[in-house]
Design a protein around this motif. Structure first.
Motif, short mmCIF file in Angstrom:
data_model
loop_
_atom_site.label_atom_id
_atom_site.label_comp_id
_atom_site.label_asym_id
_atom_site.label_seq_id
_atom_site.Cartn_x
_atom_site.Cartn_y
_atom_site.Cartn_z
N SER A 184 1.38 -0.96 -0.42
CA SER A 184 -0.25 0.23 -0.32
C SER A 184 1.34 1.19 0.34
N ILE A 185 2.11 1.54 0.18
CA ILE A 185 3.00 1.96 0.77
C ILE A 185 4.59 2.26 -0.57
N GLN A 186 4.50 1.33 -1.10
CA GLN A 186 5.33 1.17 -1.33
C GLN A 186 5.75 1.97 -2.88
N HIS A 187 4.88 3.12 -2.83
CA HIS A 187 4.97 4.30 -4.18
C HIS A 187 5.27 5.80 -3.28
N LEU A 188 5.69 5.49 -1.81
CA LEU A 188 6.21 6.65 -1.57
C LEU A 188 7.45 6.25 -1.66
N ALA A 189 8.18 7.77 -1.59
CA ALA A 189 9.39 7.53 -1.75
C ALA A 189 9.81 7.73 -0.24
N LEU A 190 11.24 7.10 -0.41
CA LEU A 190 12.16 8.42 1.72
C LEU A 190 11.38 10.02 0.73
N PRO A 191 10.93 10.58 1.91
CA PRO A 191 11.30 12.32 2.05
C PRO A 191 13.21 12.27 1.70
N ASP A 192 13.05 13.56 0.91
CA ASP A 192 13.86 14.41 0.62
C ASP A 192 14.53 14.60 2.21
N MET A 193 15.38 13.43 2.25
CA MET A 193 16.28 14.41 4.26
C MET A 193 17.47 14.60 3.50
N GLU A 194 18.23 14.88 3.83
CA GLU A 194 19.91 15.10 4.15
C GLU A 194 20.54 14.86 4.73
N GLU A 195 20.10 14.14 6.15
CA GLU A 195 20.48 14.33 7.32
C GLU A 195 19.61 12.48 8.05
N VAL A 196 19.89 11.05 8.21
CA VAL A 196 19.17 10.51 8.99
C VAL A 196 20.84 9.80 10.37
N ASP A 197 20.20 9.80 11.46
CA ASP A 197 20.99 9.09 12.48
C ASP A 197 21.79 7.57 12.17
N PHE A 198 20.33 7.09 11.67
CA PHE A 198 21.32 5.58 11.41
C PHE A 198 20.59 5.18 9.95
N ILE A 199 21.42 4.37 8.79
CA ILE A 199 21.38 4.27 7.44
C ILE A 199 21.64 2.73 7.33
N VAL A 200 20.44 2.22 7.89
CA VAL A 200 20.53 0.59 7.00
C VAL A 200 20.05 0.16 6.69
N VAL A 201 21.23 -0.51 5.38
CA VAL A 201 21.31 -0.98 3.74
C VAL A 201 20.83 -2.51 4.01
N GLY A 202 19.69 -2.72 3.58
CA GLY A 202 19.24 -3.81 3.31
C GLY A 202 17.80 -4.45 4.16
N GLY A 203 16.71 -5.13 4.21
CA GLY A 203 16.06 -4.88 4.43
C GLY A 203 15.80 -6.22 5.02
N GLY A 204 16.60 -7.37 4.97
CA GLY A 204 16.34 -8.75 5.35
C GLY A 204 16.47 -9.40 6.12
N SER A 205 16.86 -10.71 7.51
CA SER A 205 16.73 -11.05 8.46
C SER A 205 17.61 -10.07 9.37
N GLY A 206 18.90 -9.42 8.49
CA GLY A 206 19.23 -8.90 9.84
C GLY A 206 18.55 -7.42 10.01
N GLY A 207 18.89 -6.58 8.61
CA GLY A 207 18.31 -5.26 8.80
C GLY A 207 16.84 -5.32 9.30
N SER A 208 15.81 -6.16 9.28
CA SER A 208 14.35 -5.92 9.43
C SER A 208 14.58 -5.54 11.12
N VAL A 209 14.94 -6.76 11.40
CA VAL A 209 15.50 -7.05 12.99
C VAL A 209 16.26 -5.25 13.66
N VAL A 210 17.19 -4.67 13.61
CA VAL A 210 18.30 -3.74 13.52
C VAL A 210 17.27 -2.37 13.18
N ALA A 211 16.97 -2.72 11.60
CA ALA A 211 15.87 -1.11 11.88
C ALA A 211 14.86 -1.10 12.89
N SER A 212 14.11 -2.06 13.01
CA SER A 212 13.39 -2.70 14.52
C SER A 212 13.52 -2.29 15.42
N ARG A 213 14.89 -2.22 16.42
CA ARG A 213 15.09 -2.24 17.26
C ARG A 213 15.42 -0.95 17.28
#
Length: 369
Positions: A54-83
Protein backbone atom coordinates in the motif's frame (compact mmCIF):
# COMPACT_ATOMS: atom_id res chain seq x y z
CA UNK A 1 -13.79 -24.61 -9.52
CA UNK A 2 -15.44 -21.19 -9.89
CA UNK A 3 -13.99 -17.92 -8.56
CA UNK A 4 -16.31 -17.81 -5.55
CA UNK A 5 -15.47 -21.37 -4.51
CA UNK A 6 -11.73 -20.79 -4.97
CA UNK A 7 -11.82 -17.62 -2.89
CA UNK A 8 -13.60 -19.48 -0.11
CA UNK A 9 -10.93 -22.21 -0.23
CA UNK A 10 -8.10 -19.69 -0.14
CA UNK A 11 -9.38 -17.99 3.01
CA UNK A 12 -10.75 -21.03 4.81
CA UNK A 13 -9.70 -21.13 8.43
CA UNK A 14 -8.21 -17.65 8.37
CA UNK A 15 -9.37 -14.77 10.51
CA UNK A 16 -8.88 -12.32 7.65
CA UNK A 17 -11.60 -11.18 5.31
CA UNK A 18 -11.48 -11.34 1.53
CA UNK A 19 -11.37 -8.32 -0.69
CA UNK A 20 -11.13 -7.65 -4.41
CA UNK A 21 -7.69 -6.14 -3.94
CA UNK A 22 -5.17 -7.13 -6.62
CA UNK A 23 -1.41 -7.26 -6.24
CA UNK A 24 1.16 -7.60 -8.98
CA UNK A 25 2.13 -11.22 -9.60
CA UNK A 26 5.61 -12.42 -8.65
CA UNK A 27 5.30 -15.92 -10.06
CA UNK A 28 7.85 -16.94 -12.66
CA UNK A 29 6.98 -17.49 -16.33
CA UNK A 30 6.89 -21.27 -15.97
CA UNK A 31 4.17 -21.40 -13.30
CA UNK A 32 0.99 -23.20 -14.29
CA UNK A 33 -2.23 -21.32 -14.89
CA UNK A 34 -3.70 -23.12 -11.86
CA UNK A 35 -1.02 -21.80 -9.54
CA UNK A 36 -1.44 -18.32 -10.98
CA UNK A 37 -5.13 -18.55 -10.20
CA UNK A 38 -4.39 -19.69 -6.64
CA UNK A 39 -2.05 -16.72 -6.26
CA UNK A 40 -4.72 -14.31 -7.45
CA UNK A 41 -7.23 -15.69 -4.95
CA UNK A 42 -4.73 -15.46 -2.09
CA UNK A 43 -4.21 -11.80 -3.00
CA UNK A 44 -7.88 -11.22 -2.15
CA UNK A 45 -7.26 -12.17 1.48
CA UNK A 46 -6.18 -8.86 2.95
CA UNK A 47 -4.85 -10.55 6.09
CA UNK A 48 -2.17 -12.23 3.98
CA UNK A 49 -1.16 -9.22 1.87
CA UNK A 50 2.01 -7.38 2.88
CA UNK A 51 0.94 -3.86 4.04
CA UNK A 52 3.98 -2.44 2.26
CA UNK A 53 2.12 -2.98 -1.03
CA UNK A 54 0.00 0.00 0.00
CA UNK A 55 2.90 2.38 0.59
CA UNK A 56 5.67 1.15 -1.69
CA UNK A 57 5.02 3.94 -4.18
CA UNK A 58 6.03 6.53 -1.58
CA UNK A 59 9.63 7.67 -1.89
CA UNK A 60 11.82 8.17 1.13
CA UNK A 61 11.30 11.84 2.02
CA UNK A 62 14.07 14.08 0.75
CA UNK A 63 16.26 14.08 3.85
CA UNK A 64 19.86 15.15 3.83
CA UNK A 65 20.57 13.50 7.15
CA UNK A 66 19.27 10.74 9.40
CA UNK A 67 20.82 9.16 12.46
CA UNK A 68 21.14 5.60 11.16
CA UNK A 69 21.10 4.16 7.64
CA UNK A 70 20.35 0.44 7.42
CA UNK A 71 21.23 -1.02 4.02
CA UNK A 72 19.16 -4.13 3.34
CA UNK A 73 15.74 -5.06 4.71
CA UNK A 74 16.34 -8.80 5.05
CA UNK A 75 16.73 -11.02 8.10
CA UNK A 76 19.32 -8.77 9.73
CA UNK A 77 18.19 -5.35 8.51
CA UNK A 78 14.58 -5.86 9.57
CA UNK A 79 15.63 -6.57 13.14
CA UNK A 80 18.20 -3.76 13.28
CA UNK A 81 15.81 -1.12 11.88
CA UNK A 82 13.04 -2.22 14.22
CA UNK A 83 15.24 -2.13 17.31
CA UNK A 84 16.90 1.22 16.50
CA UNK A 85 13.58 2.91 15.81
CA UNK A 86 12.43 2.02 19.34
CA UNK A 87 14.31 5.19 20.35
CA UNK A 88 11.83 7.84 19.25
CA UNK A 89 14.33 10.66 18.73
CA UNK A 90 16.55 8.58 16.40
CA UNK A 91 15.73 8.91 12.70
CA UNK A 92 16.23 5.54 10.96
CA UNK A 93 16.28 4.98 7.20
CA UNK A 94 15.93 1.43 5.83
CA UNK A 95 16.95 0.92 2.18
CA UNK A 96 15.93 -2.30 0.40
CA UNK A 97 16.60 -3.41 -3.19
CA UNK A 98 13.39 -5.40 -3.53
CA UNK A 99 9.73 -4.78 -2.83
CA UNK A 100 7.05 -6.21 -0.52
CA UNK A 101 6.56 -9.93 0.09
CA UNK A 102 4.47 -11.78 -2.49
CA UNK A 103 1.24 -13.03 -0.96
CA UNK A 104 1.64 -16.63 -2.06
CA UNK A 105 4.79 -17.02 0.02
CA UNK A 106 2.66 -16.77 3.16
CA UNK A 107 1.63 -20.35 2.34
CA UNK A 108 4.64 -22.36 3.61
CA UNK A 109 4.62 -25.01 0.89
CA UNK A 110 4.66 -22.42 -1.91
CA UNK A 111 8.13 -21.01 -1.20
CA UNK A 112 9.65 -23.18 -3.93
CA UNK A 113 7.81 -21.08 -6.51
CA UNK A 114 10.64 -18.59 -6.29
CA UNK A 115 13.62 -20.92 -6.25
CA UNK A 116 15.27 -20.15 -9.57
CA UNK A 117 14.93 -17.01 -11.68
CA UNK A 118 12.44 -14.71 -9.97
CA UNK A 119 12.05 -11.02 -9.30
CA UNK A 120 12.42 -11.62 -5.55
CA UNK A 121 15.45 -13.93 -5.80
CA UNK A 122 18.95 -12.81 -6.74
CA UNK A 123 19.52 -16.44 -7.80
CA UNK A 124 23.31 -16.36 -7.62
CA UNK A 125 25.30 -19.04 -9.43
CA UNK A 126 28.27 -20.70 -7.75
CA UNK A 127 31.52 -21.38 -9.56
CA UNK A 128 31.71 -24.88 -11.12
CA UNK A 129 32.29 -27.54 -8.47
CA UNK A 130 34.11 -30.85 -8.84
CA UNK A 131 32.79 -32.63 -5.73
CA UNK A 132 29.36 -31.04 -5.30
CA UNK A 133 26.49 -29.70 -7.40
CA UNK A 134 27.08 -32.52 -9.87
CA UNK A 135 23.38 -32.76 -10.67
CA UNK A 136 23.41 -29.22 -12.06
CA UNK A 137 24.49 -28.18 -15.53
CA UNK A 138 28.20 -27.50 -15.53
CA UNK A 139 28.42 -28.37 -11.83
CA UNK A 140 27.08 -24.90 -10.93
CA UNK A 141 24.62 -24.70 -8.03
CA UNK A 142 22.09 -21.95 -7.57
CA UNK A 143 22.31 -19.90 -4.36
CA UNK A 144 18.90 -18.39 -3.52
CA UNK A 145 19.12 -14.96 -1.88
CA UNK A 146 16.07 -12.83 -1.19
CA UNK A 147 15.60 -9.58 -3.11
CA UNK A 148 12.52 -8.58 -1.13
CA UNK A 149 11.56 -7.11 2.25
CA UNK A 150 12.38 -9.93 4.64
CA UNK A 151 15.24 -11.14 2.45
CA UNK A 152 15.89 -14.86 2.33
CA UNK A 153 13.48 -15.42 5.24
CA UNK A 154 10.81 -15.10 2.53
CA UNK A 155 12.39 -17.95 0.54
CA UNK A 156 13.72 -20.49 3.03
CA UNK A 157 12.13 -23.50 4.72
CA UNK A 158 11.41 -21.66 8.01
CA UNK A 159 13.32 -24.01 10.33
CA UNK A 160 14.37 -22.16 13.48
CA UNK A 161 18.00 -23.13 14.08
CA UNK A 162 20.56 -21.05 15.92
CA UNK A 163 24.26 -21.42 15.43
CA UNK A 164 26.11 -23.92 17.59
CA UNK A 165 27.58 -22.42 20.80
CA UNK A 166 31.04 -23.55 19.68
CA UNK A 167 30.84 -21.27 16.65
CA UNK A 168 30.08 -18.18 18.71
CA UNK A 169 32.73 -18.98 21.29
CA UNK A 170 35.30 -19.47 18.52
CA UNK A 171 34.62 -15.96 17.20
CA UNK A 172 35.98 -14.57 20.47
CA UNK A 173 39.25 -16.43 19.95
CA UNK A 174 39.45 -14.66 16.57
CA UNK A 175 39.12 -11.26 18.22
CA UNK A 176 35.35 -10.64 17.99
CA UNK A 177 34.73 -9.67 21.59
CA UNK A 178 31.22 -9.71 23.00
CA UNK A 179 29.96 -12.52 20.75
CA UNK A 180 30.27 -15.63 22.89
CA UNK A 181 27.17 -17.81 23.03
CA UNK A 182 26.62 -16.56 26.60
CA UNK A 183 26.66 -12.99 25.23
CA UNK A 184 24.18 -13.55 22.39
CA UNK A 185 21.76 -15.93 24.11
CA UNK A 186 19.82 -13.13 25.91
CA UNK A 187 19.08 -11.55 22.52
CA UNK A 188 17.82 -14.81 21.07
CA UNK A 189 15.55 -15.15 24.08
CA UNK A 190 14.37 -11.51 23.82
CA UNK A 191 13.40 -11.91 20.16
CA UNK A 192 11.33 -15.05 20.66
CA UNK A 193 7.69 -15.66 21.28
CA UNK A 194 8.05 -19.41 21.69
CA UNK A 195 4.70 -21.19 21.88
CA UNK A 196 6.03 -24.52 23.21
CA UNK A 197 8.25 -23.76 26.19
CA UNK A 198 8.29 -26.66 28.63
CA UNK A 199 7.02 -29.21 26.13
CA UNK A 200 9.35 -28.86 23.14
CA UNK A 201 11.63 -25.97 24.13
CA UNK A 202 13.82 -25.87 27.25
CA UNK A 203 12.78 -22.81 29.36
CA UNK A 204 16.30 -21.56 30.09
CA UNK A 205 17.05 -21.21 26.36
CA UNK A 206 13.83 -19.64 25.10
CA UNK A 207 11.51 -16.73 25.73
CA UNK A 208 8.03 -15.35 25.14
CA UNK A 209 6.70 -11.92 24.27
CA UNK A 210 9.16 -11.16 21.47
CA UNK A 211 8.32 -10.35 17.86
CA UNK A 212 9.41 -13.72 16.42
CA UNK A 213 6.84 -16.50 16.86
CA UNK A 214 8.48 -19.93 17.05
CA UNK A 215 6.61 -23.25 17.10
CA UNK A 216 6.25 -26.56 15.34
CA UNK A 217 3.90 -26.96 12.44
CA UNK A 218 0.63 -28.45 13.63
CA UNK A 219 0.61 -30.96 10.77
CA UNK A 220 2.68 -34.08 11.44
CA UNK A 221 2.84 -36.65 8.62
CA UNK A 222 3.12 -40.33 9.71
CA UNK A 223 6.53 -40.52 8.04
CA UNK A 224 7.97 -38.39 10.85
CA UNK A 225 7.09 -41.00 13.48
CA UNK A 226 8.73 -43.68 11.35
CA UNK A 227 11.94 -41.66 11.04
CA UNK A 228 12.09 -40.98 14.78
CA UNK A 229 11.43 -44.65 15.54
CA UNK A 230 14.34 -45.60 13.30
CA UNK A 231 16.59 -43.11 15.06
CA UNK A 232 15.69 -44.57 18.46
CA UNK A 233 16.50 -48.07 17.19
CA UNK A 234 20.09 -47.05 16.53
CA UNK A 235 20.41 -45.37 19.92
CA UNK A 236 19.90 -41.71 18.99
CA UNK A 237 18.14 -39.21 21.22
CA UNK A 238 14.77 -38.18 19.78
CA UNK A 239 13.64 -35.97 22.67
CA UNK A 240 15.96 -33.05 22.13
CA UNK A 241 15.54 -29.29 21.87
CA UNK A 242 17.65 -28.50 18.81
CA UNK A 243 18.25 -25.00 20.18
CA UNK A 244 18.77 -26.14 23.78
CA UNK A 245 21.58 -27.51 25.89
CA UNK A 246 22.32 -30.42 23.54
CA UNK A 247 21.89 -30.06 19.79
CA UNK A 248 22.80 -33.59 18.79
CA UNK A 249 19.90 -35.90 18.01
CA UNK A 250 16.73 -36.22 15.96
CA UNK A 251 13.66 -34.10 16.50
CA UNK A 252 10.85 -32.29 14.76
CA UNK A 253 12.26 -28.79 14.42
CA UNK A 254 10.44 -25.65 15.41
CA UNK A 255 9.79 -23.08 12.70
CA UNK A 256 9.17 -19.37 12.24
CA UNK A 257 5.47 -19.79 11.58
CA UNK A 258 2.38 -18.11 13.00
CA UNK A 259 -1.18 -19.41 12.58
CA UNK A 260 -0.01 -21.68 9.79
CA UNK A 261 1.52 -18.79 7.83
CA UNK A 262 5.16 -18.03 7.07
CA UNK A 263 6.64 -15.48 9.44
CA UNK A 264 9.42 -13.63 7.66
CA UNK A 265 11.67 -11.33 9.65
CA UNK A 266 10.07 -8.29 7.99
CA UNK A 267 6.60 -9.52 8.91
CA UNK A 268 7.75 -10.17 12.49
CA UNK A 269 9.82 -7.03 13.15
CA UNK A 270 8.81 -4.36 10.60
CA UNK A 271 5.06 -4.77 10.04
CA UNK A 272 4.16 -4.10 13.71
CA UNK A 273 6.14 -0.82 13.72
CA UNK A 274 5.20 0.70 10.36
CA UNK A 275 3.41 3.52 12.18
CA UNK A 276 6.62 4.79 13.78
CA UNK A 277 7.27 8.28 12.42
CA UNK A 278 11.02 7.97 12.89
CA UNK A 279 11.31 4.90 10.63
CA UNK A 280 11.53 5.57 6.89
CA UNK A 281 11.53 2.69 4.41
CA UNK A 282 12.61 3.07 0.80
CA UNK A 283 12.05 0.02 -1.43
CA UNK A 284 13.83 -0.69 -4.72
CA UNK A 285 16.72 1.32 -3.30
CA UNK A 286 19.76 -0.90 -2.90
CA UNK A 287 21.39 -2.80 -5.75
CA UNK A 288 25.05 -1.97 -5.71
CA UNK A 289 26.35 -4.80 -7.85
CA UNK A 290 24.78 -3.41 -11.00
CA UNK A 291 27.22 -0.50 -10.90
CA UNK A 292 30.09 -2.67 -12.06
CA UNK A 293 28.13 -5.14 -14.18
CA UNK A 294 26.21 -3.00 -16.65
CA UNK A 295 28.61 -3.90 -19.46
CA UNK A 296 28.01 -7.63 -19.01
CA UNK A 297 25.28 -9.85 -20.33
CA UNK A 298 22.57 -9.33 -17.70
CA UNK A 299 18.82 -9.69 -17.96
CA UNK A 300 17.23 -6.26 -18.59
CA UNK A 301 14.79 -7.05 -15.78
CA UNK A 302 17.62 -6.55 -13.28
CA UNK A 303 18.78 -3.23 -14.69
CA UNK A 304 15.79 -1.21 -13.52
CA UNK A 305 17.01 -1.47 -9.93
CA UNK A 306 18.96 1.25 -8.19
CA UNK A 307 22.65 1.68 -7.54
CA UNK A 308 24.26 2.54 -4.19
CA UNK A 309 27.60 2.86 -2.51
CA UNK A 310 28.87 3.92 0.88
CA UNK A 311 30.34 7.43 1.07
CA UNK A 312 33.61 7.25 3.01
CA UNK A 313 35.76 10.10 4.26
CA UNK A 314 39.21 9.29 2.77
CA UNK A 315 41.00 10.98 5.66
CA UNK A 316 39.16 9.57 8.67
CA UNK A 317 37.97 6.40 6.87
CA UNK A 318 34.59 6.92 8.49
CA UNK A 319 31.38 6.04 6.64
CA UNK A 320 29.42 9.25 6.13
CA UNK A 321 26.36 8.00 4.27
CA UNK A 322 25.21 6.35 1.05
CA UNK A 323 24.42 7.25 -2.54
CA UNK A 324 21.50 5.46 -4.17
CA UNK A 325 18.86 5.74 -6.84
CA UNK A 326 15.36 4.31 -6.76
CA UNK A 327 13.86 2.27 -9.55
CA UNK A 328 12.57 4.51 -12.33
CA UNK A 329 14.72 7.48 -11.28
CA UNK A 330 17.57 8.87 -13.35
CA UNK A 331 19.25 10.88 -10.59
CA UNK A 332 21.32 9.88 -7.59
CA UNK A 333 20.11 10.47 -4.06
CA UNK A 334 22.46 11.11 -1.16
CA UNK A 335 21.66 10.28 2.43
CA UNK A 336 24.01 11.22 5.26
CA UNK A 337 24.20 9.35 8.57
CA UNK A 338 24.81 11.40 11.69
CA UNK A 339 25.70 8.28 13.64
CA UNK A 340 26.19 5.05 11.63
CA UNK A 341 25.77 3.28 8.31
CA UNK A 342 24.87 -0.35 8.99
CA UNK A 343 25.30 -2.90 6.19
CA UNK A 344 22.77 -5.75 6.32
CA UNK A 345 22.93 -6.71 2.66
CA UNK A 346 23.78 -10.36 3.25
CA UNK A 347 26.84 -12.58 3.13
CA UNK A 348 27.49 -11.81 -0.54
CA UNK A 349 26.38 -8.24 -1.08
CA UNK A 350 27.66 -6.61 2.12
CA UNK A 351 31.32 -7.34 1.26
CA UNK A 352 30.57 -6.56 -2.38
CA UNK A 353 29.21 -3.15 -1.42
CA UNK A 354 32.34 -2.51 0.65
CA UNK A 355 34.51 -3.32 -2.37
CA UNK A 356 32.45 -0.99 -4.56
CA UNK A 357 33.03 1.71 -1.97
CA UNK A 358 36.79 1.20 -1.98
CA UNK A 359 36.98 -0.87 1.19
CA UNK A 360 38.63 -4.27 1.03
CA UNK A 361 41.81 -6.14 0.09
CA UNK A 362 44.13 -3.84 -1.86
CA UNK A 363 44.85 -6.57 -4.42
CA UNK A 364 41.15 -6.87 -5.27
CA UNK A 365 40.68 -3.11 -5.57
CA UNK A 366 43.85 -2.50 -7.60
CA UNK A 367 42.84 -5.20 -10.08
CA UNK A 368 39.82 -3.13 -11.16
CA UNK A 369 41.53 0.24 -10.92
Amino acid sequence: MNDQATAAWACKGMSSQCTKRRVRSNLGPDQSSFMRHVKEELDRCWGLVDPLWSIQHLALPDMEEVDFIVVGGGSGGSVVASRLSEVAHWQVALLEAGGPEPTENQVPAMYLNHHGPSNINWDFKLDPQTSACLGYKGGCCHWPRGKVMGGTSVLHGMMYMRGHPWDYDRWVTLGVNGWTFKDVLPYFIKSEDNRQIGTVAEPQYHGTGGYLTVQRFTDKPPLIDAILAGAREIGCDTNVDLNGKRQLGFSVTQATVRNGERLSLAKAFIHPVLSRKNLRISLHSMSSWLQIQRSRDISPALLDLSVTKVIVDPMTRRALGVQYTRRGETFTRTLIARKEVILCAGAIQSPQLLLLSGIGPASELLRVG
